[in-house]
Design a protein around this motif. Structure first.
Motif, PDB file in Angstrom:
ATOM      1  N   UNK A  72       0.844  -1.199   0.000  1.00  0.00           N
ATOM      2  CA  UNK A  72       0.000   0.000   0.000  1.00  0.00           C
ATOM      3  C   UNK A  72       0.878   1.247   0.000  1.00  0.00           C
ATOM      4  N   UNK A  73       1.936   1.236   0.806  1.00  0.00           N
ATOM      5  CA  UNK A  73       2.879   2.366   0.813  1.00  0.00           C
ATOM      6  C   UNK A  73       3.502   2.557  -0.570  1.00  0.00           C
ATOM      7  N   UNK A  74       3.891   1.461  -1.214  1.00  0.00           N
ATOM      8  CA  UNK A  74       4.466   1.541  -2.558  1.00  0.00           C
ATOM      9  C   UNK A  74       3.468   2.111  -3.559  1.00  0.00           C
ATOM     10  N   UNK A  75       2.211   1.690  -3.444  1.00  0.00           N
ATOM     11  CA  UNK A  75       1.176   2.177  -4.360  1.00  0.00           C
ATOM     12  C   UNK A  75       0.978   3.671  -4.195  1.00  0.00           C
ATOM     13  N   UNK A  76       0.910   4.134  -2.946  1.00  0.00           N
ATOM     14  CA  UNK A  76       0.716   5.559  -2.690  1.00  0.00           C
ATOM     15  C   UNK A  76       1.913   6.350  -3.225  1.00  0.00           C
ATOM     16  N   UNK A 126       2.011   9.166  -6.410  1.00  0.00           N
ATOM     17  CA  UNK A 126       2.580  10.513  -6.364  1.00  0.00           C
ATOM     18  C   UNK A 126       3.563  10.725  -7.511  1.00  0.00           C
ATOM     19  N   UNK A 127       4.321   9.689  -7.859  1.00  0.00           N
ATOM     20  CA  UNK A 127       5.238   9.782  -8.991  1.00  0.00           C
ATOM     21  C   UNK A 127       4.473   9.878 -10.309  1.00  0.00           C
ATOM     22  N   UNK A 128       3.368   9.138 -10.405  1.00  0.00           N
ATOM     23  CA  UNK A 128       2.549   9.169 -11.612  1.00  0.00           C
ATOM     24  C   UNK A 128       1.975  10.562 -11.849  1.00  0.00           C
ATOM     25  N   UNK A 129       1.565  11.230 -10.775  1.00  0.00           N
ATOM     26  CA  UNK A 129       1.004  12.575 -10.912  1.00  0.00           C
ATOM     27  C   UNK A 129       2.011  13.567 -11.479  1.00  0.00           C
ATOM     28  N   UNK A 130       3.281  13.302 -11.244  1.00  0.00           N
ATOM     29  CA  UNK A 130       4.310  14.211 -11.741  1.00  0.00           C
ATOM     30  C   UNK A 130       4.548  14.063 -13.241  1.00  0.00           C
ATOM     31  N   UNK A 149       3.886   9.257   5.565  1.00  0.00           N
ATOM     32  CA  UNK A 149       4.951   9.922   4.805  1.00  0.00           C
ATOM     33  C   UNK A 149       4.701   9.818   3.302  1.00  0.00           C
ATOM     34  N   UNK A 150       4.278   8.641   2.867  1.00  0.00           N
ATOM     35  CA  UNK A 150       3.953   8.467   1.450  1.00  0.00           C
ATOM     36  C   UNK A 150       2.754   9.336   1.071  1.00  0.00           C
ATOM     37  N   UNK A 170       1.956  12.180   2.402  1.00  0.00           N
ATOM     38  CA  UNK A 170       2.408  13.575   2.300  1.00  0.00           C
ATOM     39  C   UNK A 170       2.921  13.851   0.882  1.00  0.00           C
ATOM     40  N   UNK A 171       3.707  12.916   0.351  1.00  0.00           N
ATOM     41  CA  UNK A 171       4.208  13.068  -1.022  1.00  0.00           C
ATOM     42  C   UNK A 171       3.048  13.119  -2.013  1.00  0.00           C
ATOM     43  N   UNK A 172       2.048  12.271  -1.781  1.00  0.00           N
ATOM     44  CA  UNK A 172       0.914  12.231  -2.677  1.00  0.00           C
ATOM     45  C   UNK A 172       0.100  13.516  -2.624  1.00  0.00           C
ATOM     46  N   UNK A 173      -0.173  14.014  -1.432  1.00  0.00           N
ATOM     47  CA  UNK A 173      -0.934  15.250  -1.286  1.00  0.00           C
ATOM     48  C   UNK A 173      -0.159  16.420  -1.892  1.00  0.00           C
ATOM     49  N   UNK A 174       1.151  16.423  -1.714  1.00  0.00           N
ATOM     50  CA  UNK A 174       1.983  17.483  -2.305  1.00  0.00           C
ATOM     51  C   UNK A 174       1.895  17.403  -3.836  1.00  0.00           C
ATOM     52  N   UNK A 175       1.962  16.201  -4.384  1.00  0.00           N
ATOM     53  CA  UNK A 175       1.871  16.036  -5.844  1.00  0.00           C
ATOM     54  C   UNK A 175       0.496  16.483  -6.349  1.00  0.00           C
TER      55      UNK A 175
END
Length: 148
Positions: free
Chosen positions: A94-98, A102-106, A136-137, A139-144
């Protein structure tokens, strides 16, 4: 459910689980399955535009009670070491997916509906305790999402 769980624990402690009839075991499993299914499809994110704050709070309390009941019906037995490993593996996935989202959104444009669902997924972990890696993951997703 708590009575069913405590009675099951007594039967297990007495070592007479194998003495139960198959019909009774199937009935108990069906009861547990219905409770698990009841809470598994609920969403705590309400969007009742016409509801007052009190009505929304009551709906949220009802939904959380059903979700808790569902969790009680499925987390009741003690986990074996194998089950604990599976849970940790699932948590890591689940952490990897999240993180991957976030990487996909970029790099990829997504529809507004997808962005809303992803942002909901990014916010939800902050309302759960003891999932710091997932937070933590998230946070990266929300930032993205906010940079999208």
């Amino acid at each position: 459910l708590s009575e069913l769980g405590s009675e099951s624990a007594k039967i297990k402690a007495m070592g007479i689980m194998d003495k139960l009839s198959t019909d009774k075991t199937v009935k108990v499993l069906n009861i547990l399955e219905k409770n698990i299914q009841d809470g598994s499809k609920l969403s705590t994110l309400l969007n009742h535009n016409n509801d007052t704050e009190d009505e929304e709070r009551l709906w949220r309390d009802l939904i959380m009670e059903r979700v808790t009941k569902s969790a009680d019906a499925s987390k009741r037995a003690k986990c074996s070491t194998h089950k604990q490993r599976v849970i940790v593996m699932l948590y890591n996935k689940v952490c990897d997916i999240v993180s991957s989202l976030s990487e996909l959104l970029e790099i990829q444009l997504l529809t507004d509906t997808t962005i809303l669902q992803i942002s909901s997924m990014g916010i939800t972990p902050f309302f759960v305790e003891n999932v710091s890696e997932l937070q933590l993951c998230a946070i990266k997703l929300v930032t993205a999402v906010s940079n999208f």
